[in-house]
Design a protein around this motif. Sequence first.
Motif, short mmCIF file in Angstrom:
data_model
loop_
_atom_site.label_atom_id
_atom_site.label_comp_id
_atom_site.label_asym_id
_atom_site.label_seq_id
_atom_site.Cartn_x
_atom_site.Cartn_y
_atom_site.Cartn_z
N GLY A 178 10.01 39.21 -19.19
CA GLY A 178 9.52 40.52 -18.67
C GLY A 178 8.40 40.85 -19.35
O GLY A 178 7.48 40.20 -20.19
N GLY A 179 7.73 42.11 -18.91
CA GLY A 179 6.56 42.68 -19.40
C GLY A 179 5.25 42.52 -18.41
O GLY A 179 4.25 43.38 -18.54
N ARG A 180 5.13 41.39 -17.74
CA ARG A 180 4.19 41.25 -16.81
C ARG A 180 4.71 40.77 -15.34
O ARG A 180 5.39 39.91 -15.25
N ALA A 181 4.07 40.93 -14.24
CA ALA A 181 4.18 40.27 -13.12
C ALA A 181 3.68 39.08 -13.28
O ALA A 181 2.76 38.55 -13.67
N VAL A 182 4.66 38.01 -12.49
CA VAL A 182 4.41 36.68 -12.55
C VAL A 182 4.31 36.03 -11.04
O VAL A 182 5.05 36.41 -10.25
N THR A 183 3.02 35.19 -10.76
CA THR A 183 2.71 35.03 -9.43
C THR A 183 2.54 33.35 -9.49
O THR A 183 1.82 32.93 -10.34
N LEU A 184 3.42 32.55 -8.58
CA LEU A 184 3.22 31.14 -8.48
C LEU A 184 2.21 30.62 -7.24
O LEU A 184 2.45 31.13 -6.21
N LEU A 185 1.38 30.07 -7.78
CA LEU A 185 0.19 29.76 -6.62
C LEU A 185 0.40 27.94 -6.60
O LEU A 185 -0.59 27.31 -7.12
N ASP A 186 1.41 27.60 -5.99
CA ASP A 186 1.50 26.03 -5.80
C ASP A 186 0.64 25.64 -4.87
O ASP A 186 0.24 26.38 -3.95
N GLY A 187 0.17 24.32 -5.15
CA GLY A 187 -0.84 23.76 -3.98
C GLY A 187 -0.34 23.81 -2.60
O GLY A 187 -1.10 24.11 -1.95
N ASP A 188 1.02 23.44 -2.43
CA ASP A 188 1.43 23.31 -0.88
C ASP A 188 1.64 24.83 -0.49
O ASP A 188 1.18 24.99 0.78
N VAL A 203 -8.06 33.91 -6.42
CA VAL A 203 -6.63 34.85 -6.40
C VAL A 203 -6.09 34.97 -7.63
O VAL A 203 -5.74 35.87 -8.38
N ALA A 204 -6.09 33.88 -8.65
CA ALA A 204 -5.42 34.06 -9.99
C ALA A 204 -6.44 34.73 -10.93
O ALA A 204 -5.93 35.49 -11.77
N SER A 205 -7.79 34.65 -10.42
CA SER A 205 -8.54 35.72 -11.36
C SER A 205 -8.38 37.32 -11.35
O SER A 205 -8.38 38.02 -12.00
N GLU A 206 -8.09 37.54 -9.77
CA GLU A 206 -7.58 39.01 -9.56
C GLU A 206 -6.52 39.31 -10.26
O GLU A 206 -6.13 40.35 -10.90
N ILE A 207 -5.28 38.33 -10.32
CA ILE A 207 -4.05 38.65 -10.89
C ILE A 207 -4.48 38.89 -12.19
O ILE A 207 -3.79 39.67 -13.01
N GLU A 254 -14.22 29.27 -15.61
CA GLU A 254 -15.41 30.23 -15.98
C GLU A 254 -15.45 31.43 -14.84
O GLU A 254 -15.67 32.55 -15.19
N MET A 255 -14.41 31.31 -13.94
CA MET A 255 -14.37 32.56 -12.94
C MET A 255 -12.91 33.42 -13.73
O MET A 255 -13.10 34.74 -13.62
N ILE A 256 -12.09 32.85 -14.48
CA ILE A 256 -10.92 33.58 -14.97
C ILE A 256 -11.03 33.77 -16.44
O ILE A 256 -10.78 34.88 -16.80
N ALA A 257 -11.85 32.95 -17.11
CA ALA A 257 -11.84 33.03 -18.67
C ALA A 257 -12.33 34.52 -19.03
O ALA A 257 -11.76 35.19 -20.03
N PRO A 258 -13.42 35.11 -18.61
CA PRO A 258 -13.79 36.32 -19.05
C PRO A 258 -12.98 37.41 -18.58
O PRO A 258 -13.08 38.56 -19.24
N LEU A 259 -12.00 37.21 -17.77
CA LEU A 259 -11.15 38.39 -17.33
C LEU A 259 -9.69 38.42 -18.13
O LEU A 259 -8.93 39.18 -18.12
#
Length: 574
Positions: A423-433, A460-464, A488-493
Amino acid sequence: MIHLTEPHGGVLKELYLSVEDAAPFKAKAQDYPSWDLTPRQLCDLELLLNGSFSPLDGFLNRADYQRVVEDMRLADGTLWPMPITLDVSEEFAGQLGRGDRVALRDPEGVLIAVLEVGDVWQPDRLHEARQIFGDADERHPGVFHLLHRTGPVYVGGRLYGIEPPTHYDFPQLRGSPRELRASFAKLGWQRVVAFQTRNPMHRAHQELTLRAVQQAEANLLIHPTVGLTKSGDIDHYSRVRCYEHLLTTYPEPTTALHLLNLAMRMAGPREALWHAIIRQNHGCSHFIVGRDHAGPGRDQFGQGFYEPYAAQQLIAHHQDELGIRMLAFPEMVYVRERAQYVPADDLRAGETMLTLSGTEFRRRLQEGLDIPEWFSYPEVVAELRRTHPPRRQQGFTVFFTGLSGSGKSTIANALMVKLLELGGRAVTLLDGDIVRKHLSSELGFSREHRNINILRIGFVASEITKNGGIALCAPIAPYTVTRREVREMIAPLGGFIEVHVATPLETCEARDRKGLYAKARSGVLKEFTGISDPYEAPEHPELVIDTRDCSPSEAAQRILLKLEGLGYIRGRSS
């Protein structure tokens, strides 16, 4: 085009047209080929148009480009160290010829300028990398950008400025060269020291700048870069608020803060010389150059890409040609016995030097640990804590990569359940298919389309991640360059944890439930990863898992332990 001459700045070329002169260009712009500017190109264009890049009157033509790359000079011999080029696609370049006009537009389609084409050519970017950055090592962010994110064709030519780019943030701090020169003249500032930075300023920076203005008997311009900097740098919104706090520590009438929308290249000595010329154009008389100016940090062996004081040496070599004087400073260190900062070479025998590296400072921020008051001001630390909370409060992405059938999706599903249990955070699965079905149904499986699909997942992962959630991504993601772009898109966030599911090809093929490998072997499926298209294994993932050695539940538990060790989650007993 307006030419202005002022003390310290020389001739300033402003490329904006008057309303009357711009009208014919605007009327015909719909008939011109139109190019949507990238973020870097938009930064460059703004500084070309407002005179920051004087004496340039447009993007470099071929002769200027070639001599800048080889000799740090324009074709006429003028000192200029950095190629300022408009890079485009081969398809777009194919419709251009000398004398054609191109409408240059911002992301919203606003016409910023018109380019009159001079030259169109394909550069040797590998040679450019070696000359400009001193190396072709793709671990250098400038080299990577040049080789993988720059268009293959350059277009040079004269610019006609139509409308300045719009900035909604800190408009009162965005002074053009002409405006800064006028402000200095109004204030009676005949000697102005410029300080360039892309990081928050702490006590060592304040002490260095105070010493510089005392040495030069001058006023101070804090002139941070707020365009594109190095991936992972603190965002400019947070930095500017920190600079505003710091301003209160200087004598009030002696210091000014203005922002520079520069896209840095991290080119070390060449970039330092470039920075000096830019500040000369803003009317400054002196420029501070410290240790490893504009360097990108350390390479894989822990060594700097440039010698610590190479930038100072290059500027000193060209000092007689510049209209601005360099103030060379060594590293500043805190001496416990004196309770003050001093140049590192002033340290006396028996004295205790206290240091806090940038890496250690960021670690303490991430883990919510104490930051000593001798290092920074409480107001600055509080601002950074507000915008960069400890890791346990940040969002993060777990990015799985591996061959089809390696077990990525199964492990990702197991991990999702375990994270939901915590718990504590929303979790989103972005599977390739799943992403293919809902976001990328129109894409095929060519290299280009695979890259587009992975970058969509990354976005999408960067926004999450930015909004404090957890993104679990499970594509094949076979290409190193694309995975680096996603990082590089996600790590600063927030957090980015790459997991290589390194199950061997023969095991993946034996598990093949859908018969994909058999179709690839028979030639029915083209460009299939591992068979007819390569898989480029990650060199430095945060975690490597081989599903021959563990169950999905055990693999998920290993990832949880890794996340706990990095500080992104707390176990139930914590």
